[in-house]
Design a protein around this motif. Structure first.
Motif, PDB file in Angstrom:
ATOM      1  N   VAL A 159      11.314   3.143  -9.168  1.00 57.33           N
ATOM      2  CA  VAL A 159      11.878   1.875  -9.627  1.00 57.33           C
ATOM      3  C   VAL A 159      13.290   1.771  -9.083  1.00 57.33           C
ATOM      4  CG1 VAL A 159      12.610   0.554 -11.639  1.00 57.33           C
ATOM      5  CG2 VAL A 159      10.452   1.827 -11.697  1.00 57.33           C
ATOM      6  N   SER A 160      13.522   0.724  -8.304  1.00 56.17           N
ATOM      7  CA  SER A 160      14.823   0.581  -7.662  1.00 56.17           C
ATOM      8  C   SER A 160      15.855   0.081  -8.655  1.00 56.17           C
ATOM      9  CB  SER A 160      14.721  -0.394  -6.488  1.00 56.17           C
ATOM     10  OG  SER A 160      14.543  -1.714  -6.983  1.00 56.17           O
ATOM     11  N   GLU A 161      17.105   0.146  -8.264  1.00 56.04           N
ATOM     12  CA  GLU A 161      18.182  -0.393  -9.092  1.00 56.04           C
ATOM     13  C   GLU A 161      18.248  -1.910  -8.971  1.00 56.04           C
ATOM     14  OE1 GLU A 161      20.038   1.242 -11.289  1.00 56.04           O
ATOM     15  OE2 GLU A 161      18.809   2.983 -10.798  1.00 56.04           O
ATOM     16  N   GLY A 162      17.499  -2.461  -8.027  1.00 60.27           N
ATOM     17  CA  GLY A 162      17.500  -3.911  -7.842  1.00 60.27           C
ATOM     18  C   GLY A 162      16.557  -4.588  -8.808  1.00 60.27           C
ATOM     19  N   ASP A 163      15.967  -5.689  -8.367  1.00 57.13           N
ATOM     20  CA  ASP A 163      15.121  -6.476  -9.272  1.00 57.13           C
ATOM     21  C   ASP A 163      13.667  -6.518  -8.834  1.00 57.13           C
ATOM     22  OD1 ASP A 163      15.328  -7.978  -7.015  1.00 57.13           O
ATOM     23  OD2 ASP A 163      16.142  -9.774  -7.989  1.00 57.13           O
ATOM     24  N   THR A 164      13.255  -5.544  -8.003  1.00 57.21           N
ATOM     25  CA  THR A 164      11.893  -5.541  -7.468  1.00 57.21           C
ATOM     26  C   THR A 164      11.170  -4.252  -7.844  1.00 57.21           C
ATOM     27  OG1 THR A 164      12.552  -6.899  -5.578  1.00 57.21           O
ATOM     28  CG2 THR A 164      10.513  -5.660  -5.361  1.00 57.21           C
ATOM     29  N   LEU A 165       9.892  -4.378  -8.167  1.00 57.94           N
ATOM     30  CA  LEU A 165       9.044  -3.216  -8.412  1.00 57.94           C
ATOM     31  C   LEU A 165       7.894  -3.230  -7.423  1.00 57.94           C
ATOM     32  CD1 LEU A 165       8.262  -0.743 -10.192  1.00 57.94           C
ATOM     33  CD2 LEU A 165       6.814  -2.309 -11.503  1.00 57.94           C
ATOM     34  N   MET A 166       7.750  -2.162  -6.664  1.00 55.54           N
ATOM     35  CA  MET A 166       6.648  -2.038  -5.717  1.00 55.54           C
ATOM     36  C   MET A 166       5.420  -1.508  -6.454  1.00 55.54           C
ATOM     37  SD  MET A 166       8.449  -2.736  -2.926  1.00 55.54           S
ATOM     38  CE  MET A 166       7.861  -2.027  -1.411  1.00 55.54           C
ATOM     39  N   VAL A 167       4.291  -2.215  -6.358  1.00 56.59           N
ATOM     40  CA  VAL A 167       3.042  -1.768  -6.972  1.00 56.59           C
ATOM     41  C   VAL A 167       1.921  -1.853  -5.943  1.00 56.59           C
ATOM     42  CG1 VAL A 167       3.758  -2.502  -9.275  1.00 56.59           C
ATOM     43  CG2 VAL A 167       2.409  -4.054  -7.853  1.00 56.59           C
ATOM     44  N   GLU A 190       0.832  -1.211   0.000  1.00 61.07           N
ATOM     45  CA  GLU A 190       0.000   0.000   0.000  1.00 61.07           C
ATOM     46  C   GLU A 190       0.864   1.257   0.000  1.00 61.07           C
ATOM     47  OE1 GLU A 190      -3.141   0.173  -0.318  1.00 61.07           O
ATOM     48  OE2 GLU A 190      -3.977  -1.775   0.264  1.00 61.07           O
ATOM     49  N   GLN A 191       2.095   1.134   0.485  1.00 60.45           N
ATOM     50  CA  GLN A 191       2.974   2.291   0.622  1.00 60.45           C
ATOM     51  C   GLN A 191       3.887   2.398  -0.601  1.00 60.45           C
ATOM     52  OE1 GLN A 191       2.609   4.414   3.233  1.00 60.45           O
ATOM     53  NE2 GLN A 191       0.920   3.068   3.861  1.00 60.45           N
ATOM     54  N   ILE A 192       3.582   3.355  -1.464  1.00 63.90           N
ATOM     55  CA  ILE A 192       4.347   3.528  -2.700  1.00 63.90           C
ATOM     56  C   ILE A 192       5.035   4.889  -2.700  1.00 63.90           C
ATOM     57  CG2 ILE A 192       4.201   3.769  -5.214  1.00 63.90           C
ATOM     58  CD1 ILE A 192       3.840   0.951  -4.376  1.00 63.90           C
ATOM     59  N   GLU A 193       6.321   4.874  -2.927  1.00 64.00           N
ATOM     60  CA  GLU A 193       7.062   6.120  -3.100  1.00 64.00           C
ATOM     61  C   GLU A 193       7.019   6.478  -4.588  1.00 64.00           C
ATOM     62  OE1 GLU A 193      11.539   7.996  -2.347  1.00 64.00           O
ATOM     63  OE2 GLU A 193      11.044   5.953  -1.693  1.00 64.00           O
ATOM     64  N   THR A 194       6.673   7.732  -4.884  1.00 62.40           N
ATOM     65  CA  THR A 194       6.540   8.143  -6.283  1.00 62.40           C
ATOM     66  C   THR A 194       7.710   9.033  -6.709  1.00 62.40           C
ATOM     67  OG1 THR A 194       5.178  10.051  -5.683  1.00 62.40           O
ATOM     68  CG2 THR A 194       4.028   7.993  -6.201  1.00 62.40           C
ATOM     69  N   THR A 195       7.788   9.244  -8.018  1.00 60.80           N
ATOM     70  CA  THR A 195       8.866  10.021  -8.594  1.00 60.80           C
ATOM     71  C   THR A 195       8.320  10.845  -9.751  1.00 60.80           C
ATOM     72  OG1 THR A 195      10.984   9.848  -9.754  1.00 60.80           O
ATOM     73  CG2 THR A 195       9.442   8.066 -10.089  1.00 60.80           C
ATOM     74  N   ASP A 196       9.134  11.755 -10.267  1.00 61.05           N
ATOM     75  CA  ASP A 196       8.723  12.542 -11.437  1.00 61.05           C
ATOM     76  C   ASP A 196       8.858  11.743 -12.735  1.00 61.05           C
ATOM     77  OD1 ASP A 196       8.166  14.756  -9.892  1.00 61.05           O
ATOM     78  OD2 ASP A 196      10.188  15.602 -10.105  1.00 61.05           O
ATOM     79  N   ILE A 197       9.544  10.616 -12.681  1.00 63.19           N
ATOM     80  CA  ILE A 197       9.776   9.802 -13.877  1.00 63.19           C
ATOM     81  C   ILE A 197       8.615   8.819 -14.060  1.00 63.19           C
ATOM     82  CG2 ILE A 197      11.315   8.138 -14.981  1.00 63.19           C
ATOM     83  CD1 ILE A 197      13.563   9.308 -13.233  1.00 63.19           C
ATOM     84  N   HIS A 198       8.096   8.754 -15.294  1.00 66.19           N
ATOM     85  CA  HIS A 198       7.023   7.814 -15.598  1.00 66.19           C
ATOM     86  C   HIS A 198       7.604   6.559 -16.254  1.00 66.19           C
ATOM     87  CE1 HIS A 198       4.522  11.374 -14.942  1.00 66.19           C
ATOM     88  NE2 HIS A 198       3.503  10.530 -14.787  1.00 66.19           N
ATOM     89  N   TYR A 199       6.989   5.421 -15.931  1.00 60.53           N
ATOM     90  CA  TYR A 199       7.438   4.140 -16.460  1.00 60.53           C
ATOM     91  C   TYR A 199       6.276   3.383 -17.097  1.00 60.53           C
ATOM     92  CZ  TYR A 199      11.630   4.794 -13.590  1.00 60.53           C
ATOM     93  OH  TYR A 199      12.788   5.297 -13.021  1.00 60.53           O
ATOM     94  N   LEU A 200       6.571   2.733 -18.214  1.00 55.77           N
ATOM     95  CA  LEU A 200       5.660   1.751 -18.777  1.00 55.77           C
ATOM     96  C   LEU A 200       5.888   0.443 -18.039  1.00 55.77           C
ATOM     97  CD1 LEU A 200       6.458   2.451 -22.528  1.00 55.77           C
ATOM     98  CD2 LEU A 200       4.331   3.068 -21.413  1.00 55.77           C
ATOM     99  N   VAL A 201       4.819  -0.177 -17.571  1.00 59.06           N
ATOM    100  CA  VAL A 201       4.931  -1.452 -16.867  1.00 59.06           C
ATOM    101  C   VAL A 201       3.963  -2.437 -17.510  1.00 59.06           C
ATOM    102  CG1 VAL A 201       4.721  -2.666 -14.670  1.00 59.06           C
ATOM    103  CG2 VAL A 201       5.538  -0.297 -14.709  1.00 59.06           C
ATOM    104  N   ALA A 202       4.490  -3.538 -18.046  1.00 54.43           N
ATOM    105  CA  ALA A 202       3.684  -4.514 -18.775  1.00 54.43           C
ATOM    106  C   ALA A 202       3.758  -5.880 -18.123  1.00 54.43           C
ATOM    107  CB  ALA A 202       4.185  -4.624 -20.223  1.00 54.43           C
ATOM    108  N   ASN A 203       2.667  -6.634 -18.256  1.00 51.91           N
ATOM    109  CA  ASN A 203       2.646  -7.950 -17.613  1.00 51.91           C
ATOM    110  C   ASN A 203       3.292  -9.048 -18.469  1.00 51.91           C
ATOM    111  OD1 ASN A 203       0.747  -8.451 -19.626  1.00 51.91           O
ATOM    112  ND2 ASN A 203      -0.997  -8.635 -18.224  1.00 51.91           N
ATOM    113  N   ASP A 204       3.624  -8.756 -19.734  1.00 49.36           N
ATOM    114  CA  ASP A 204       4.262  -9.721 -20.646  1.00 49.36           C
ATOM    115  C   ASP A 204       3.461 -11.004 -20.818  1.00 49.36           C
ATOM    116  OD1 ASP A 204       6.298  -7.997 -21.229  1.00 49.36           O
ATOM    117  OD2 ASP A 204       7.927  -9.340 -20.646  1.00 49.36           O
TER     118      ASP A 204
END
Length: 347
Positions: free
Chosen positions: A312-320, A284-298
């Motif tokens: 979006v972190s430099e690691g391998d996880t995306l918080m949604v 539920e806790q999302i930190e936002t940024t000025d950068i927009h990202y396309l996120v697709a489920n593939d």
């Protein structure tokens, strides 16, 4: 929430409404005709392609941008997998022909237009239209760039070369200087009629009537020469979006209005080189940024894309958020494909 997904037959009425709105903006969007039967066939081609039932020459993907709060389709964009396999795909190649005589001490390099089928078999970006009321909040870029992300995820479905035909110059009354100077003399019909017939697939008349010999550009009126490879002002923003993703003009123009064809190697697209797969973490806790990202489920048959500004972190996880995960049809630990909407200098 705004989401892009594959078109379905339930969207037909909304897509037809968009086609009517596109018609209000003038001539030039031939792949979105105000014809419900043809639009329904475009959707059928998509569903057959996704089911693996379409011939290569008929494979096509039609995407829709949906305002989920209103359950309303507000934009469309598409990809043709391979053009020119069941009917000729024509354009003009802008080339140079040299006339020289040592005896007369004359050397003249002349621009010429050669009727060409050079793009036969290429994949094509097409049918981009956004409801004028929604031309805000990065919706236009979102709708256009989704196609690159889809290609990045499913490269094996597409050809090595990608093209996009840009609308050429015509005035508010549909007057095309290039058409009047050249095409009209061979077709004896107005620009709007020829453009419409081409857009609905009746292209045999092009082969029957177009000149087979090179056309010397210098013999055309000045107003026609001036618009060769020029993008229509209303289409210029869309062209700039495509160029930012790697497409460039390589010397081919439309045979009707002389609009430029942009092209690139599929492997060189920014989305192919820079998109990355991240693991979903729902919170539920999302930190936002000025950068927009396309996120697709593939998910090939149930493809969905959101435009988000989650960090979006430099690691391998995306918080949604749970709502975002639900919209994307993903669960915790599923993978999503992520790409910054705009090119990042320090990506």
């Amino acid at each position: 929430m705004m989401i892009v997904r594959h078109a379905a037959h339930r969207d037909l009425d909304d897509i037809y409404r968009l086609a009517q709105r596109a018609g209000e903006t003038g001539i030039g969007l031939t792949s979105l005709p105000r014809n419900k039967e043809i639009l329904a066939e475009r959707i059928t081609r998509t569903t057959r392609t996704l089911a693996g039932l379409a011939e290569k020459s008929d494979e096509s993907y039609l995407f829709v941008l949906e305002d989920t709060s209103l359950q309303k389709i507000v934009g469309v964009s598409a990809i043709e997998v391979a053009v020119g396999l069941n009917e000729p795909f024509y354009n003009f190649r802008v080339a140079t022909q040299v006339h020289a005589s040592k005896t007369l001490n004359v050397y003249k390099a002349l621009d010429t237009l050669f009727l060409s089928n050079d793009h036969t078999g290429c994949s094509e970006l097409c049918t981009l239209f956004l409801d004028p009321d929604y031309r805000k909040n990065q919706n236009g870029k979102f709708l256009s760039k989704v196609r690159f992300l889809f290609i990045a995820a499913f490269q094996s479905h597409f050809k090595a070369r990608l093209i996009a035909e840009m609308r050429g110059y015509s005035d508010q009354n549909g007057y095309s200087p290039f058409w009047n100077a050249l095409g009209y003399h061979f077709f004896n019909m107005d620009f709007a009629t020829a453009d419409y017939l081409s857009g609905i697939g009746q292209k045999v008349f092009i082969a029957e009537l177009m000149p087979r010999f090179p056309v010397y550009v210098d013999l055309l009126p000045a107003e026609a020469r001036a618009v060769i490879a020029e993008v229509h002002p209303q289409t210029l923003p869309a062209a700039k979006v495509l160029m930012s993703e790697g497409l460039q003009y390589q010397g081919y123009v439309d045979i009707f209005d002389a609009g430029p064809t942009l092209e690139a190697n599929t492997a060189d697209l920014r989305a192919v080189k820079e998109s990355r797969l991240l693991t979903v973490k729902i919170t539920e806790q999302i930190e936002t940024t000025d950068i927009h990202y396309l996120v697709a489920n593939d998910q090939y048959q149930d493809y969905c894309v959101l435009l988000i500004n989650n960090c979006v972190s430099e690691g391998d996880t995306l918080m949604v958020t749970p709502a975002q995960a639900q919209a994307l049809h993903v669960r915790e630990q599923d993978e999503v494909r992520v790409l910054a909407l705009d090119k990042m200098e320090n990506h």
